[in-house]
Design a protein around this motif. Sequence first.
Motif, PDB file in Angstrom:
ATOM      1  N   CYS A 125      -0.212   3.850   0.886  1.00  0.00           N
ATOM      2  CA  CYS A 125      -0.979   2.728   0.359  1.00  0.00           C
ATOM      3  C   CYS A 125      -2.344   3.246  -0.076  1.00  0.00           C
ATOM      4  CB  CYS A 125      -1.135   1.638   1.418  1.00  0.00           C
ATOM      5  SG  CYS A 125      -2.316   0.353   0.925  1.00  0.00           S
ATOM      6  N   HIS A 127      -4.898   1.548  -0.878  1.00  0.00           N
ATOM      7  CA  HIS A 127      -5.983   0.761  -0.298  1.00  0.00           C
ATOM      8  C   HIS A 127      -6.301   1.212   1.126  1.00  0.00           C
ATOM      9  CE1 HIS A 127      -7.809  -2.946   1.511  1.00  0.00           C
ATOM     10  NE2 HIS A 127      -8.536  -2.822   0.413  1.00  0.00           N
ATOM     11  N   CYS A 128      -5.254   1.421   1.907  1.00  0.00           N
ATOM     12  CA  CYS A 128      -5.454   1.885   3.289  1.00  0.00           C
ATOM     13  C   CYS A 128      -5.699   3.396   3.320  1.00  0.00           C
ATOM     14  CB  CYS A 128      -4.222   1.583   4.137  1.00  0.00           C
ATOM     15  SG  CYS A 128      -3.904  -0.175   4.357  1.00  0.00           S
ATOM     16  N   CYS A 132       1.998   3.642   5.171  1.00  0.00           N
ATOM     17  CA  CYS A 132       2.207   2.314   5.738  1.00  0.00           C
ATOM     18  C   CYS A 132       3.665   1.923   5.623  1.00  0.00           C
ATOM     19  CB  CYS A 132       1.371   1.291   4.971  1.00  0.00           C
ATOM     20  SG  CYS A 132      -0.386   1.636   4.996  1.00  0.00           S
ATOM     21  N   CYS A 152       2.083  -3.446   1.123  1.00  0.00           N
ATOM     22  CA  CYS A 152       1.667  -2.725   2.314  1.00  0.00           C
ATOM     23  C   CYS A 152       1.723  -3.672   3.515  1.00  0.00           C
ATOM     24  CB  CYS A 152       0.252  -2.190   2.111  1.00  0.00           C
ATOM     25  SG  CYS A 152      -0.502  -1.583   3.624  1.00  0.00           S
ATOM     26  N   CYS A 155      -2.227  -4.199   4.722  1.00  0.00           N
ATOM     27  CA  CYS A 155      -3.240  -4.893   3.932  1.00  0.00           C
ATOM     28  C   CYS A 155      -2.664  -5.783   2.838  1.00  0.00           C
ATOM     29  CB  CYS A 155      -4.215  -3.891   3.321  1.00  0.00           C
ATOM     30  SG  CYS A 155      -3.531  -2.969   1.927  1.00  0.00           S
ATOM     31  N   ASN A 157      -1.542  -4.836  -0.017  1.00  0.00           N
ATOM     32  CA  ASN A 157      -1.693  -4.210  -1.326  1.00  0.00           C
ATOM     33  C   ASN A 157      -0.315  -3.839  -1.890  1.00  0.00           C
ATOM     34  OD1 ASN A 157      -3.693  -3.261  -3.203  1.00  0.00           O
ATOM     35  ND2 ASN A 157      -3.049  -1.176  -2.702  1.00  0.00           N
TER      36      ASN A 157
END
Length: 172
Positions: A125, A127-128, A132, A152, A155, A157
Motif C-alpha cells: 500500500c 499510503h501505508c 497490507c 488496503c 487505510c 487506499n
Amino acid sequence: MASTIPPPDPDRIEDAVLALLWLTSFSEGHGGFACRRAWKGHDWEALGRLHQKGLISDPVGKSKSIVFTDEGAARAGELFGKMFCGTLPAESPPKKRQPFAPSAIRLWEAIPELHREQILNNVFCGHCADMCRIEDFTGIKELGDLILRGFCGKCGNVVVRLIETAEEQSRG
Ligand SMILES: [Zn+2]
C-alpha cells in the motif's frame, strides 16, 4: 452497504436536467439582448416516441402529467438508479460475491490456497508504505496475468497486486 441503493447525486441530476433543457432550447433576441431560452417541459417528439414504445401514457392532452406503464416505470426506475445513484459503472465498487471476471477465475483457482492467502496478506500500500492485506478485491486477467484490485485493509487506499502467471508456474 452494497444491498441498499445509495442516495442520488444532486450534481448528476442537475447535469441531466441541464442537458434536457438544451434539447428544447432556442436562441432569442439580438446583439446584447441575445439569450438562449428553453421550454420547461420535455421534448414532445421524445415523449411521443416513449408513448409509441408503450412506456408512458399519451402525452397529448390537457393533463400536465403522464402515467407510466408498468414497463415504463420499471425502466425509468432502473435508469434513474444507473444514472444518478451510487458510483458510475466505470468505477463501480467491487462486488464481494463474484470477485473475479470469468477469465480470471481459472488463474486464481490454479494458485494453491496457502499461497493465495500469502498474496492477499502481502500487497503493498503506497499510503501505508507497507505490506497490507487487500480487502474487497476483484480479479481480472490482463495479458495472461492476474491482476487483483482492492483496498488496503488498514487505510482503505486503493491497492493493486499483479500476479504473473509465469511466477505461479515456476512455483507450482
Ligand atoms: Zn494502506
